[in-house]
Design an enzyme around this catalytic site. Structure first.
Site, PDB file in Angstrom:
ATOM      1  N   GLU A  59     -24.196  62.718   9.166  1.00  0.00           N
ATOM      2  CA  GLU A  59     -23.028  61.840   9.028  1.00  0.00           C
ATOM      3  C   GLU A  59     -22.768  61.071  10.331  1.00  0.00           C
ATOM      4  OE1 GLU A  59     -21.564  61.316   6.283  1.00  0.00           O
ATOM      5  OE2 GLU A  59     -22.305  62.967   5.050  1.00  0.00           O
ATOM      6  N   TRP A  81     -25.080  58.325  10.266  1.00  0.00           N
ATOM      7  CA  TRP A  81     -24.665  57.247   9.373  1.00  0.00           C
ATOM      8  C   TRP A  81     -23.867  56.196  10.127  1.00  0.00           C
ATOM      9  CZ3 TRP A  81     -25.792  55.886   4.441  1.00  0.00           C
ATOM     10  CH2 TRP A  81     -24.955  54.951   3.814  1.00  0.00           C
ATOM     11  N   TRP A 122     -15.700  40.187 -11.889  1.00  0.00           N
ATOM     12  CA  TRP A 122     -14.612  41.077 -11.489  1.00  0.00           C
ATOM     13  C   TRP A 122     -13.318  40.700 -12.210  1.00  0.00           C
ATOM     14  CZ3 TRP A 122     -16.637  45.024  -9.224  1.00  0.00           C
ATOM     15  CH2 TRP A 122     -17.700  44.895  -8.323  1.00  0.00           C
ATOM     16  N   ASN A 142     -13.382  62.792   2.418  1.00  0.00           N
ATOM     17  CA  ASN A 142     -14.550  61.955   2.178  1.00  0.00           C
ATOM     18  C   ASN A 142     -15.002  61.951   0.719  1.00  0.00           C
ATOM     19  OD1 ASN A 142     -16.821  60.300   3.211  1.00  0.00           O
ATOM     20  ND2 ASN A 142     -18.037  62.034   2.499  1.00  0.00           N
ATOM     21  N   TRP A 189     -14.869  45.062  -4.955  1.00  0.00           N
ATOM     22  CA  TRP A 189     -14.892  46.055  -3.875  1.00  0.00           C
ATOM     23  C   TRP A 189     -14.229  45.537  -2.601  1.00  0.00           C
ATOM     24  CZ3 TRP A 189     -17.396  44.586   0.586  1.00  0.00           C
ATOM     25  CH2 TRP A 189     -18.340  43.551   0.480  1.00  0.00           C
ATOM     26  N   TRP A 219     -18.267  50.741   1.247  1.00  0.00           N
ATOM     27  CA  TRP A 219     -17.823  50.051   0.037  1.00  0.00           C
ATOM     28  C   TRP A 219     -18.992  49.400  -0.697  1.00  0.00           C
ATOM     29  CZ3 TRP A 219     -13.787  50.294  -3.026  1.00  0.00           C
ATOM     30  CH2 TRP A 219     -12.610  50.875  -2.542  1.00  0.00           C
TER      31      TRP A 219
END
Length: 455
Positions: free
Chosen positions: A265, A268, A296, A331, A349, A372
Site C-alpha cells: 500500500e 501504491w 453518466w 479503505n 466518478w 477513483w
C-alpha cells in the site's frame, strides 16, 4: 557565508528525515518557509478538511521549530513570486525543497528555478517517481510489475534524524499570522469530529506509526473489516509529510506476518505519483477511450443522498457519515461507497473525486485520482467496469454490523441478520428506502457500458 538558506515547505511538514532541511542546516542559517498558494492548484486547492489539517500541522511544526531556536515563516501568494521577494529581502543565496509531483507544483518549481538557485531533493516517496522503469526504460503503467520492480530496490535508505543544529539568521523576516489565513471552519465549526479523531503534526504521526507497528503483522486479516482498527490511519500524516515513507518502512518491515501487504500500500503511493507524472490531468480526464462518451446520469438528488449517507444501503451510508464526521473513511468502505456512486447511481466518478477532495483529511491528488479511476474502470490500471461490487454482500462478508451501528444509529437496534439489508418490516421510519435495487442497478450499469462501447 552567513547569508541564509530558505527551506520551502509544502507537503513535507516534518523535521526528521527531511533532506531539504538537513542540507540547508549544513550550509548556513535556515529560514523555514511555508507559502499559502491557492492560485497554483486552481480547482485542486486544499479542500475544507485538508485546510483544517494544514492549520494544525503548521502550528505544530512552528512549535517544534521554536523549541530548537528556529521558527516557521508564513507568507501568502504565488510561490515563485513570494520566494523570489524573500530571497531579495533576506539575501538568501539558495532555496532548498523536496520534489513534488502534482502538476501545479512542478510548474511552480520550474518557474522558481528561473528566478533563484533552487536545490530539489527527494524524500516524499520510497523511490523518486519516474525512476522505476521497465527494462526498455519506459515508465510502468500497471501496478503489479511496478511494485515488483520497486520492491527490488528496497529497503529505502535509513531515515535521517532531526538536524542537531538549526542555525538562525541574524534577523528574522516578517511572517503572517496563521490565524489570519482562516483555514479553520467557522459559522459553523463542523470540525468537532476531526478534533476527536486526529492529532496533526509530526508527533501525532510518530504516535500513530508506533501504535500501528504493534499489530502490523496482522494487517492482511484485519484491514478489510471496518469494525476493527486494522488499518494504519497514517494516510493524512503521509500526505502532509509529517512522517516519511522511509520512516514507515523501517518501523514495520520486520514485523512479519502479512506486513508485506501493507508495504504494498505504501508502494501504491509511489505508483500513483508515477501515473500523474505521466498524465498530469488524471483527476479530470479518463484514461480509457469509452469513458469519454459514457452516459453518466446527472441526478443531483442521488448525488446528494450519497454525499449525506442516505442511500438506503447501510454500509455505504455508514462510510459516508464517517467521512463527514472524521474526514476519513475505512479503505474497504471507500471502495464500496465509490463503486456505489459510479455503478449503482451511474454518476460520473469525477463528482466523487471532487467530494473526496473536499472532505478527506488525506486528500492526495495522485491517490485520489488513481483510486477513483481504478473503481470506475477508466484508469490505465483499473477494475473492469462490468465488475459491479455488491455492497450488501460486502457488508456481511466483512462483518460490518458494529461499524454500521456506530455510524448509522437509527439501525443500531437491528440484529446482525437484518442490519446489512433491512427489510421493509424492520426498517425504521427515519431510515430511507434504497435509491435503487442492486439487480436493477447492475443491469442499468451494464447497459450503459454497452452504449459507451458501441457509440
Amino acid at each position: 557565508m552567513n547569508s541564509p538558506v530558505i527551506v520551502w515547505l509544502r507537503r513535507d511538514l516534518r523535521l526528521a528525515d527531511q533532506p531539504a532541511l538537513a542540507e540547508a542546516a549544513r550550509k548556513g542559517p535556515v529560514i523555514p518557509l511555508y507559502v499559502h498558494d491557492d492560485a497554483a492548484p486552481g480547482a485542486h486547492r486544499p479542500g475544507g478538511a485538508s485546510r483544517w489539517w494544514l492549520h494544525h500541522s503548521l502550528a505544530s511544526l512552528d512549535a517544534d521549530l521554536r523549541a530548537r531556536g528556529s521558527r516557521l515563516i508564513l507568507r501568502r501568494g504565488r510561490s515563485e513570486e513570494v520566494i523570489e521577494r524573500l530571497c531579495s529581502e533576506t539575501g538568501a543565496r539558495e532555496v532548498h525543497a523536496l520534489h513534488h509531483y502534482e502538476p501545479w507544483w512542478r510548474q511552480a518549481e520550474d518557474a522558481l528555478a528561473r528566478r533563484v538557485t533552487l536545490c530539489l531533493h527527494h524524500g516524499n516517496y520510497l523511490a523518486p517517481p519516474g525512476s522505476v522503469t521497465t527494462g526498455a526504460g519506459a515508465p510502468y503503467k500497471i501496478y503489479t510489475p511496478f511494485w515488483r520492480a520497486l520492491r527490488e530496490r528496497m529497503p529505502p535508505p535509513p531515515p535521517e534524524p532531526i538536524p542537531e543544529r538549526l542555525p538562525a539568521p541574524s534577523e528574522w523576516p516578517g511572517s503572517e499570522k496563521l490565524e489570519d489565513w482562516a483555514l479553520l471552519p467557522s459559522a459553523p465549526d463542523w470540525s468537532g469530529g476531526l478534533r476527536e479523531t486526529w492529532k496533526p503534526g509530526e508527533n501525532g504521526g510518530a504516535a500513530r506509526l508506533e501504535a500501528f507497528a504493534e499489530h502490523a503483522a496482522a494487517y492482511e486479516r484485519a484491514r478489510n473489516c471496518p469494525g476493527v482498527e486494522g488499518t494504519s490511519m497514517l494516510s493524512p500524516h503521509l500526505h502532509f509529510g509529517e512522517v516519511s515513507p522511509a520512516q514507515v518502512w523501517h518501523a514495520v518491515a520486520d514485523a512479519g506476518g502479512s506486513v508485506g501487504t501493507f508495504l504494498g500500500e505504501i508502494g501504491w503511493r509511489d505508483y500513483a505519483q508515477g501515473v500523474i507524472l505521466q498524465s498530469p490531468d488524471y483527476a479530470t480526464k479518463p484514461a480509457r477511450d469509452p469513458f469519454g462518451r459514457f452516459p453518466w446520469r446527472r441526478n443531483k438528488a442521488d448525488l446528494r443522498a450519497w454525499q449525506r449517507g442516505l442511500t438506503g444501503y447501510p454500509i455505504v451510508d455508514a462510510g459516508m457519515r464517517q467521512l463527514w464526521h472524521s474526514g476519513w473513511m475505512h479503505n474497504r468502505v471507500r471502495m464500496i461507497a465509490a463503486s456505489f456512486l459510479v455503478k449503482h447511481l451511474l454518476i460520473d466518478w469525477r463528482e466523487g473525486e471532487r467530494w473526496f477532495w473536499d472532505t478527506l483529511v488525506d486528500a492526495d491528488y495522485g491517490n485520489n485520482a488513481v483510486n477513483w479511476q481504478w473503481i470506475a474502470g477508466s484508469g490505465v490500471d483499473s477494475n473492469m467496469f462490468v465488475r459491479v461490487m455488491a455492497p450488501l454482500t460486502q457488508s456481511s462478508k466483512f462483518d460490518a454490523a458494529a461499524y454500521i451501528r456506530e455510524w448509522v444509529p437509527e439501525l443500531a437496534d437491528l440484529p446482525d441478520g437484518e442490519i446489512h439489508d433491512p427489510s421493509p418490516l424492520v426498517r425504521p421510519a427515519n431510515y430511507p428506502e434504497k435509491r435503487i435495487e442492486h439487480r436493477q442497478a447492475r443491469e442499468r450499469a451494464l447497459a450503459a457500458w454497452q452504449q459507451a462501447k458501441s457509440t
